[in-house]
Design a protein around this motif. Structure first.
Motif, mmCIF file in Angstrom:
data_model
loop_
_atom_site.group_PDB
_atom_site.id
_atom_site.type_symbol
_atom_site.label_atom_id
_atom_site.label_comp_id
_atom_site.label_asym_id
_atom_site.label_seq_id
_atom_site.Cartn_x
_atom_site.Cartn_y
_atom_site.Cartn_z
ATOM 1 N N VAL A 39 -3.825 -0.635 -4.211
ATOM 2 C CA VAL A 39 -3.249 -1.370 -3.081
ATOM 3 C C VAL A 39 -4.030 -1.054 -1.815
ATOM 4 N N GLY A 40 -4.588 -2.089 -1.210
ATOM 5 C CA GLY A 40 -5.304 -1.928 0.052
ATOM 6 C C GLY A 40 -4.339 -1.956 1.220
ATOM 7 N N THR A 41 -4.587 -1.126 2.219
ATOM 8 C CA THR A 41 -3.682 -1.040 3.365
ATOM 9 C C THR A 41 -4.441 -0.575 4.602
ATOM 10 N N VAL A 42 -3.743 -0.439 5.711
ATOM 11 C CA VAL A 42 -4.271 0.167 6.931
ATOM 12 C C VAL A 42 -3.258 1.207 7.399
ATOM 13 N N TYR A 43 -3.703 2.129 8.218
ATOM 14 C CA TYR A 43 -2.783 3.129 8.735
ATOM 15 C C TYR A 43 -1.885 2.509 9.810
ATOM 16 N N GLY A 44 -0.640 2.923 9.818
ATOM 17 C CA GLY A 44 0.317 2.460 10.821
ATOM 18 C C GLY A 44 1.656 3.110 10.562
ATOM 19 N N SER A 45 2.424 3.384 11.617
ATOM 20 C CA SER A 45 3.689 4.113 11.475
ATOM 21 C C SER A 45 4.637 3.461 10.496
ATOM 22 N N GLN A 46 4.696 2.120 10.503
ATOM 23 C CA GLN A 46 5.620 1.441 9.601
ATOM 24 C C GLN A 46 4.926 0.924 8.362
ATOM 25 N N ILE A 47 3.610 1.146 8.241
ATOM 26 C CA ILE A 47 2.841 0.619 7.107
ATOM 27 C C ILE A 47 2.498 1.735 6.123
ATOM 28 N N TYR A 48 1.650 2.651 6.571
ATOM 29 C CA TYR A 48 1.217 3.743 5.699
ATOM 30 C C TYR A 48 0.712 4.902 6.547
ATOM 31 N N ILE A 49 1.294 6.063 6.355
ATOM 32 C CA ILE A 49 0.823 7.275 7.010
ATOM 33 C C ILE A 49 0.882 8.424 6.015
ATOM 34 N N THR A 50 0.062 9.437 6.255
ATOM 35 C CA THR A 50 0.129 10.667 5.478
ATOM 36 C C THR A 50 0.579 11.777 6.416
ATOM 37 N N THR A 51 1.526 12.575 5.981
ATOM 38 C CA THR A 51 2.074 13.641 6.804
ATOM 39 C C THR A 51 2.101 14.929 5.995
ATOM 40 N N ASP A 59 5.382 -0.215 3.672
ATOM 41 C CA ASP A 59 4.528 -0.802 2.636
ATOM 42 C C ASP A 59 4.230 0.204 1.533
ATOM 43 N N PHE A 60 4.081 1.481 1.901
ATOM 44 C CA PHE A 60 3.851 2.504 0.891
ATOM 45 C C PHE A 60 5.040 2.613 -0.059
ATOM 46 N N GLU A 61 6.244 2.642 0.493
ATOM 47 C CA GLU A 61 7.426 2.785 -0.366
ATOM 48 C C GLU A 61 7.620 1.553 -1.252
ATOM 49 N N MET A 62 7.389 0.371 -0.685
ATOM 50 C CA MET A 62 7.501 -0.844 -1.501
ATOM 51 C C MET A 62 6.440 -0.855 -2.599
ATOM 52 N N LEU A 74 0.153 4.522 -8.738
ATOM 53 C CA LEU A 74 -0.201 3.862 -7.482
ATOM 54 C C LEU A 74 -1.377 4.565 -6.825
ATOM 55 N N ALA A 75 -2.336 3.767 -6.352
ATOM 56 C CA ALA A 75 -3.440 4.283 -5.541
ATOM 57 C C ALA A 75 -3.470 3.487 -4.242
ATOM 58 N N MET A 76 -3.001 4.102 -3.136
ATOM 59 C CA MET A 76 -3.064 3.452 -1.826
ATOM 60 C C MET A 76 -4.450 3.697 -1.235
ATOM 61 N N LYS A 77 -5.118 2.630 -0.840
ATOM 62 C CA LYS A 77 -6.480 2.732 -0.318
ATOM 63 C C LYS A 77 -6.533 2.184 1.098
ATOM 64 N N ILE A 97 -3.092 -6.642 -1.061
ATOM 65 C CA ILE A 97 -3.100 -6.062 0.279
ATOM 66 C C ILE A 97 -1.669 -5.915 0.751
ATOM 67 N N ALA A 98 -1.296 -4.692 1.111
ATOM 68 C CA ALA A 98 0.030 -4.401 1.678
ATOM 69 C C ALA A 98 -0.199 -3.687 2.999
ATOM 70 N N ALA A 99 -0.288 -4.455 4.077
ATOM 71 C CA ALA A 99 -0.723 -3.876 5.349
ATOM 72 C C ALA A 99 0.026 -4.456 6.541
ATOM 73 N N GLY A 100 1.262 -4.874 6.337
ATOM 74 C CA GLY A 100 2.052 -5.396 7.455
ATOM 75 C C GLY A 100 1.485 -6.668 8.047
ATOM 76 N N LEU A 101 0.887 -7.522 7.214
ATOM 77 C CA LEU A 101 0.255 -8.756 7.703
ATOM 78 C C LEU A 101 1.230 -9.923 7.653
ATOM 79 N N THR A 102 1.096 -10.834 8.626
ATOM 80 C CA THR A 102 2.020 -11.959 8.713
ATOM 81 C C THR A 102 1.502 -13.182 7.955
#
Length: 480
Positions: A39-51, A59-62, A74-77, A97-102
């Protein structure tokens, strides 16, 4: 004999053709036996973050749930920009692509779009103190947006009517970086999705939302335009299940519901307290938190006392964690005004509540139930759960309980409960506030980690340069 040989060769040829046909079908991406969902993504508070607590984001949880639905790993990229995401999907490096796109017309032409996950408004963002335009025709300065974003398409459409409208595109920055530039006064305007704005104004309270340029835009996942029939079919079935069982609504509540309420003064005060007060107590929060995330314990303490060890309320609760006298005695605390004892007692009390909660409550929601119990009492929360069941709601879903808790103030409902009247609406606000404080602490930790990593790279570069210089000095080499 020759006839037998001819028959044998014919059968061998047919088998060979059949094997080639089977192998060719496996060349179709949908038919490849897979073990991993990329799954391709971008970093973002509501999209995908690593902590420090692991990976997070809507998007990560979905995507995690979808991979589990497909029985795949799952491999988030994460990619640096939207164009790179498009290219990766085109090359087959990622499955979706799961990156909060409209959902936009251009994306519909080039990709297959999944079903709507949630909806956002596109808002013009500026810094507090800037005089905002009341209409797009009054906008005289350029707007800075992300290259290949839906905002470019929105501005292009608006320019047909407002020909003087101008904008600049940033290829190497994301929405959160542009919002930070707004907060620092480096650019006058940008456009952001309403969810991104609401999340980030907790860290940058100077941000303000102006004109709504588009309303209720669907956030979707993007799939390849070709050879994605099976993946799309699976995604639609998965989405239907998530919507029907309430999981999609619960994720929306988890990431977006609690950020809608915003208090500028409170946010500024909290950010100052992180700098001025938290360092005094941080190690104690970390020590006594045990299995709890220390930042949730610290956020609870701030909601209770604003990290004031001498705090007291008219109802008799006192100290950093605002414990009642009976609770303090039950937790073995002798002095509620001693910061360390108060933190120890509050952590133990929260852990005890968590252990009492029914196993039916999911792990990622147990803390919200425990915090509500910390605020109004375990019995009242149990009353709310029973009331939820009687109304056909899920007693183990915080999304449903936060709707029921305010009913405990109404005679029609509380007279039917075991523990009676409770200020349930205050408990909801209490939990929402703590969740916002906690999110802010996580964000600041991530920012600090990024700064540390950057500093380490600088130090490594300096060390390498020094070693090279020392080597040249020892060997007598001349600099080139």
């Amino acid at each position: 004999m020759n006839r037998i040989l001819i028959i044998f060769l014919t059968l061998l040829l047919l088998a060979s053709c059949q094997r080639v046909a089977v192998e060719n079908t496996k060349l179709i991406p949908d038919e490849i036996d897979k073990t991993v969902l990329n799954v391709g993504t971008v970093y973002g508070s509501q999209i995908y973050i690593t902590t420090g607590q692991g990976e997070a984001g809507f998007d990560f949880e979905m995507a995690s749930r979808f991979a589990e639905y497909l029985n795949l790993d799952l491999a988030m990229k994460p990619y640096s920009n939207i164009k790179d995401l498009y290219q990766a999907l085109d090359k087959g490096e990622i499955d979706l692509i799961a990156a909060g796109l409209t959902d936009t017309a251009t994306r519909r032409e080039n990709f297959r779009l999944g079903p709507p996950l949630y909806r956002v408004n596109q808002v013009l963002v500026y810094k507090q103190g800037t005089h905002p335009p009341k209409h797009i025709s009054q906008l005289k300065e350029s707007i800075t947006v992300i290259t290949d974003s839906s905002f470019v398409e929105t501005l292009a459409q608006l320019q047909h009517t407002y020909t003087e409208l101008t904008w600049e595109q940033e290829k190497d920055k994301d929405s959160e970086e542009l919002l930070a530039m707004i907060a620092r006064g480096e650019i006058p305007y940008t456009i952001a999705d309403s969810t991104t704005f609401e999340i980030n104004r907790r860290y940058m309270p100077e941000l303000r939302a102006g004109l709504v340029l588009k309303e209720k835009q669907a956030i979707v996942w993007l799939l390849p335009a070709k050879n994605s029939d099976r993946l799309m079919s699976s995604l639609l079935s998965f989405w239907h299940d998530e919507k029907r069982n309430g999981s999609l609504a619960q994720l929306n509540e988890k990431y977006f519901a609690h950020v809608k309420r915003f208090d500028y003064v409170d946010t500024r005060a909290f950010l100052r307290a992180i700098d001025n007060k938290l360092p005094k107590y941080k190690e104690r929060f970390q020590y006594y938190a045990g299995d709890l995330d220390w930042r949730k314990l610290a956020a609870t303490a701030y909601q209770e006392s604003h990290w004031n060890p001498n705090a007291r309320s008219p109802t008799g609760v006192r100290g950093l964690m605002m414990l009642t006298l009976p609770t303090a005695k039950q937790m073995g605390i002798e002095n509620r005004l001693d910061a360390e004892q108060s933190i120890k007692g509050g952590a133990k009390y929260l852990s005890d509540i968590l252990n009492r909660l029914p196993e039916s409550i999911p792990e990622n929601q147990r803390m919200w139930f425990a915090l509500a119990s910390y605020n109004i009492g375990y019995g009242h929360v149990e009353d709310a759960r029973k009331l939820a069941s009687s109304m056909g709601l899920n007693p183990s879903a915080w999304r449903d309980i936060k709707e029921v808790l305010p009913l405990l103030r109404k005679r029609k409902y509380y007279t039917k409960t075991r523990y009676g009247y409770a200020r349930g609406n205050e408990a909801v606000h209490y939990v929402d506030n703590i969740r916002r404080y906690y999110d802010t602490l996580v964000w600041i930790d991530n920012q600090n980690q990024l700064l540390e990593d950057e500093q380490d790279l600088i130090e490594d570069a300096k060390l390498a340069e020094q070693l090279s210089t020392d080597h040249d000095t020892l060997t007598g080499a001349q600099p080139q």
